[in-house]
Design an enzyme around this catalytic site. Structure first.
Site, PDB file in Angstrom:
ATOM      1  N   HIS A  60       3.571  -2.275  -4.045  1.00  0.00           N
ATOM      2  CA  HIS A  60       2.659  -3.396  -4.321  1.00  0.00           C
ATOM      3  C   HIS A  60       1.961  -3.258  -5.667  1.00  0.00           C
ATOM      4  CE1 HIS A  60       2.384  -4.241   0.286  1.00  0.00           C
ATOM      5  NE2 HIS A  60       3.515  -4.649  -0.243  1.00  0.00           N
TER       6      HIS A  60
ATOM      7  N   THR B  79      -0.627   2.805   8.077  1.00  0.00           N
ATOM      8  CA  THR B  79      -0.356   1.390   7.821  1.00  0.00           C
ATOM      9  C   THR B  79      -0.333   0.622   9.133  1.00  0.00           C
ATOM     10  OG1 THR B  79       1.176  -0.206   6.833  1.00  0.00           O
ATOM     11  CG2 THR B  79       2.155   1.786   7.786  1.00  0.00           C
TER      12      THR B  79
ATOM     13  N   ASP C  74      -3.890   2.103  -5.335  1.00  0.00           N
ATOM     14  CA  ASP C  74      -5.003   2.894  -5.866  1.00  0.00           C
ATOM     15  C   ASP C  74      -4.569   4.081  -6.730  1.00  0.00           C
ATOM     16  OD1 ASP C  74      -5.475   4.080  -2.455  1.00  0.00           O
ATOM     17  OD2 ASP C  74      -4.173   4.890  -4.004  1.00  0.00           O
TER      18      ASP C  74
ATOM     19  N   ASN D 156      -1.460   7.683  12.650  1.00  0.00           N
ATOM     20  CA  ASN D 156      -2.457   6.612  12.606  1.00  0.00           C
ATOM     21  C   ASN D 156      -3.449   6.874  13.739  1.00  0.00           C
ATOM     22  OD1 ASN D 156      -3.780   4.005  12.706  1.00  0.00           O
ATOM     23  ND2 ASN D 156      -1.998   3.164  11.658  1.00  0.00           N
ATOM     24  N   PRO D 157      -4.768   6.631  13.510  1.00  0.00           N
ATOM     25  CA  PRO D 157      -5.704   6.809  14.630  1.00  0.00           C
ATOM     26  C   PRO D 157      -5.553   5.728  15.693  1.00  0.00           C
ATOM     27  CG  PRO D 157      -6.891   6.284  12.585  1.00  0.00           C
ATOM     28  CD  PRO D 157      -5.463   6.365  12.248  1.00  0.00           C
TER      29      PRO D 157
ATOM     30  N   CYS E  65      -4.639 -12.101 -23.097  1.00  0.00           N
ATOM     31  CA  CYS E  65      -3.562 -11.303 -23.697  1.00  0.00           C
ATOM     32  C   CYS E  65      -3.603 -11.496 -25.216  1.00  0.00           C
ATOM     33  CB  CYS E  65      -2.230 -11.795 -23.116  1.00  0.00           C
ATOM     34  SG  CYS E  65      -0.769 -11.257 -24.001  1.00  0.00           S
TER      35      CYS E  65
HETATM   36  P1  OAD Z   1      -4.286  -2.165   6.696  1.00  0.00           P
HETATM   37  O1  OAD Z   1      -5.717  -2.263   6.352  1.00  0.00           O
HETATM   38  O2  OAD Z   1      -3.545  -3.366   7.238  1.00  0.00           O
HETATM   39  O3  OAD Z   1      -4.095  -1.020   7.810  1.00  0.00           O
HETATM   40  C1  OAD Z   1      -4.706   0.220   7.627  1.00  0.00           C
HETATM   41  C2  OAD Z   1      -4.167   1.145   8.710  1.00  0.00           C
HETATM   42  O4  OAD Z   1      -4.710   2.434   8.482  1.00  0.00           O
HETATM   43  C3  OAD Z   1      -4.578   0.724  10.119  1.00  0.00           C
HETATM   44  O5  OAD Z   1      -3.455   0.789  10.982  1.00  0.00           O
HETATM   45  C4  OAD Z   1      -5.621   1.779  10.510  1.00  0.00           C
HETATM   46  O6  OAD Z   1      -5.568   2.074  11.904  1.00  0.00           O
HETATM   47  C5  OAD Z   1      -5.138   2.964   9.716  1.00  0.00           C
HETATM   48  N1  OAD Z   1      -6.168   3.950   9.377  1.00  0.00           N
HETATM   49  C6  OAD Z   1      -7.490   3.773   9.225  1.00  0.00           C
HETATM   50  N2  OAD Z   1      -8.077   4.946   8.910  1.00  0.00           N
HETATM   51  C7  OAD Z   1      -7.079   5.872   8.838  1.00  0.00           C
HETATM   52  C8  OAD Z   1      -7.020   7.270   8.556  1.00  0.00           C
HETATM   53  N3  OAD Z   1      -8.124   7.972   8.266  1.00  0.00           N
HETATM   54  N4  OAD Z   1      -5.809   7.892   8.581  1.00  0.00           N
HETATM   55  C9  OAD Z   1      -4.684   7.196   8.895  1.00  0.00           C
HETATM   56  N5  OAD Z   1      -4.664   5.871   9.165  1.00  0.00           N
HETATM   57  C10 OAD Z   1      -5.861   5.235   9.146  1.00  0.00           C
HETATM   58  O7  OAD Z   1      -3.549  -1.581   5.427  1.00  0.00           O
HETATM   59  P2  OAD Z   1      -2.000  -1.596   5.116  1.00  0.00           P
HETATM   60  O8  OAD Z   1      -1.195  -1.423   6.382  1.00  0.00           O
HETATM   61  O9  OAD Z   1      -1.766  -0.665   4.029  1.00  0.00           O
HETATM   62  O10 OAD Z   1      -0.654  -5.952   0.698  1.00  0.00           O
HETATM   63  O11 OAD Z   1      -1.802  -3.097   4.586  1.00  0.00           O
HETATM   64  C11 OAD Z   1      -0.545  -3.415   4.104  1.00  0.00           C
HETATM   65  C12 OAD Z   1      -0.717  -4.444   3.035  1.00  0.00           C
HETATM   66  O12 OAD Z   1      -1.511  -5.537   3.520  1.00  0.00           O
HETATM   67  C13 OAD Z   1      -1.453  -3.971   1.800  1.00  0.00           C
HETATM   68  O13 OAD Z   1      -0.640  -3.239   0.943  1.00  0.00           O
HETATM   69  C14 OAD Z   1      -1.841  -5.296   1.195  1.00  0.00           C
HETATM   70  C15 OAD Z   1      -2.349  -5.982   2.430  1.00  0.00           C
HETATM   71  O14 OAD Z   1      -2.209  -7.324   2.369  1.00  0.00           O
HETATM   72  C16 OAD Z   1      -0.760  -6.597  -0.525  1.00  0.00           C
HETATM   73  O15 OAD Z   1      -1.786  -6.564  -1.156  1.00  0.00           O
HETATM   74  C17 OAD Z   1       0.463  -7.305  -0.954  1.00  0.00           C
END
Ligand code: OAD
Length: 224
Positions: free
Chosen positions: A101, A170, A86, A195-196, A129
């Site tokens: 990513h 994450t 983003d 993380n929550p 393109c």
């Molecule tokens: P996820 O959606 O898998 O996980 C989001 C995490 O953020 C979870 O562990 C939530 O508990 C946590 N969360 C939610 N609200 C929050 C807050 N206010 N503060 C802190 N944490 C919070 O997202 P990612 O782990 O980023 O890959 O996913 C990893 C990858 O999976 C992404 O980059 C994407 C996806 O497939 C690709 O697109 C290649």
């Protein structure tokens, strides 16, 4: 430091494991963010990214992003590695962000992966393109695709050499990014998770700061 979609949640950008809303509720990210989906249904995938581009363009960095800018100002050697596409870390003012990513605002030629600055006339959706006429695709890593080598090498080097590693917002489910915090720990770093909710990483963290990053990170920076 590794961030995931959770750090942008308080900016209104849905995380990956949150249910998709509205029109896109019937699709899962894993079904659309793939080369196969783009090949089979280019217009559907392009429109999905158009929706996500509007979401991220409207989003603003939140206190969690801004706290990391302060942290990097205080510790210039800090390497910020994100899985997010983003662009909010850079918009908040973080420097030299490692975007594992890719970035959703980027347009690439789907034939050779080069950046596209001009679309071919004709109003195709997806646009084509101007150089070769292949469809334009968003500059993000799709499931099944390799991560940008330079970004991954920088992230791994930082994980091997850091003294403190933070894993923020994450779920720790998608490798190789998810392996970085443990790589840091194996090389002697102190591991802090923000993380929550609990994740597969939680049992390995030295400190678990449970809560939203928009609250926890400013408090952490304040306490330093
Ligand atoms: P996820 O959606 O898998 O996980 C989001 C995490 O953020 C979870 O562990 C939530 O508990 C946590 N969360 C939610 N609200 C929050 C807050 N206010 N503060 C802190 N944490 C919070 O997202 P990612 O782990 O980023 O890959 O996913 C990893 C990858 O999976 C992404 O980059 C994407 C996806 O497939 C690709 O697109 C290649």
């Amino acid at each position: 430091m590794l961030t995931g979609a959770g750090i942008s949640a308080e900016s209104g950008v849905p995380t990956f494991r949150d249910a998709q809303t509205g029109l896109w509720a019937k699709y899962r990210a894993e079904e659309l963010a793939t080369p196969e989906a783009f090949h089979a249904q280019p217009r559907l995938v392009w429109d999905w990214y158009g929706w996500r581009r509007q979401l991220t363009a409207r989003a603003e960095p939140n206190p969690g992003h801004l706290a990391l800018v302060q942290l990097q100002a205080r510790y210039p050697e800090l390497t910020l590695v994100t899985q997010n596409v983003d662009g909010l870390h850079s918009r908040a003012g973080s420097r030299d962000v490692v975007e594992l990513h890719g970035n959703i605002a980027l347009d690439l030629c789907s034939r050779d992966g080069t950046p596209v600055s001009q679309y071919r006339d004709g109003g195709d959706i997806p646009p084509r393109c101007a150089e070769c006429g292949a469809y334009v695709r968003p500059g993000v890593v799709w499931f099944g695709e390799a991560l940008p080598r330079a970004a991954l090498e920088r992230a791994e080097a930082a994980a091997r050499s850091c003294e403190v590693a933070l894993s923020i917002g994450t779920s720790g489910l998608v490798h190789p990014a998810a392996g970085l915090p443990l790589l840091a720990k194996r090389h002697g770093a102190l591991l802090i998770e923000v993380n929550p909710s609990a994740t597969p990483l939680t049992p390995h963290a030295d400190f678990v700061l449970t809560g939203p990053s928009g609250v926890v990170l400013p408090a952490l920076v304040q306490a330093l």
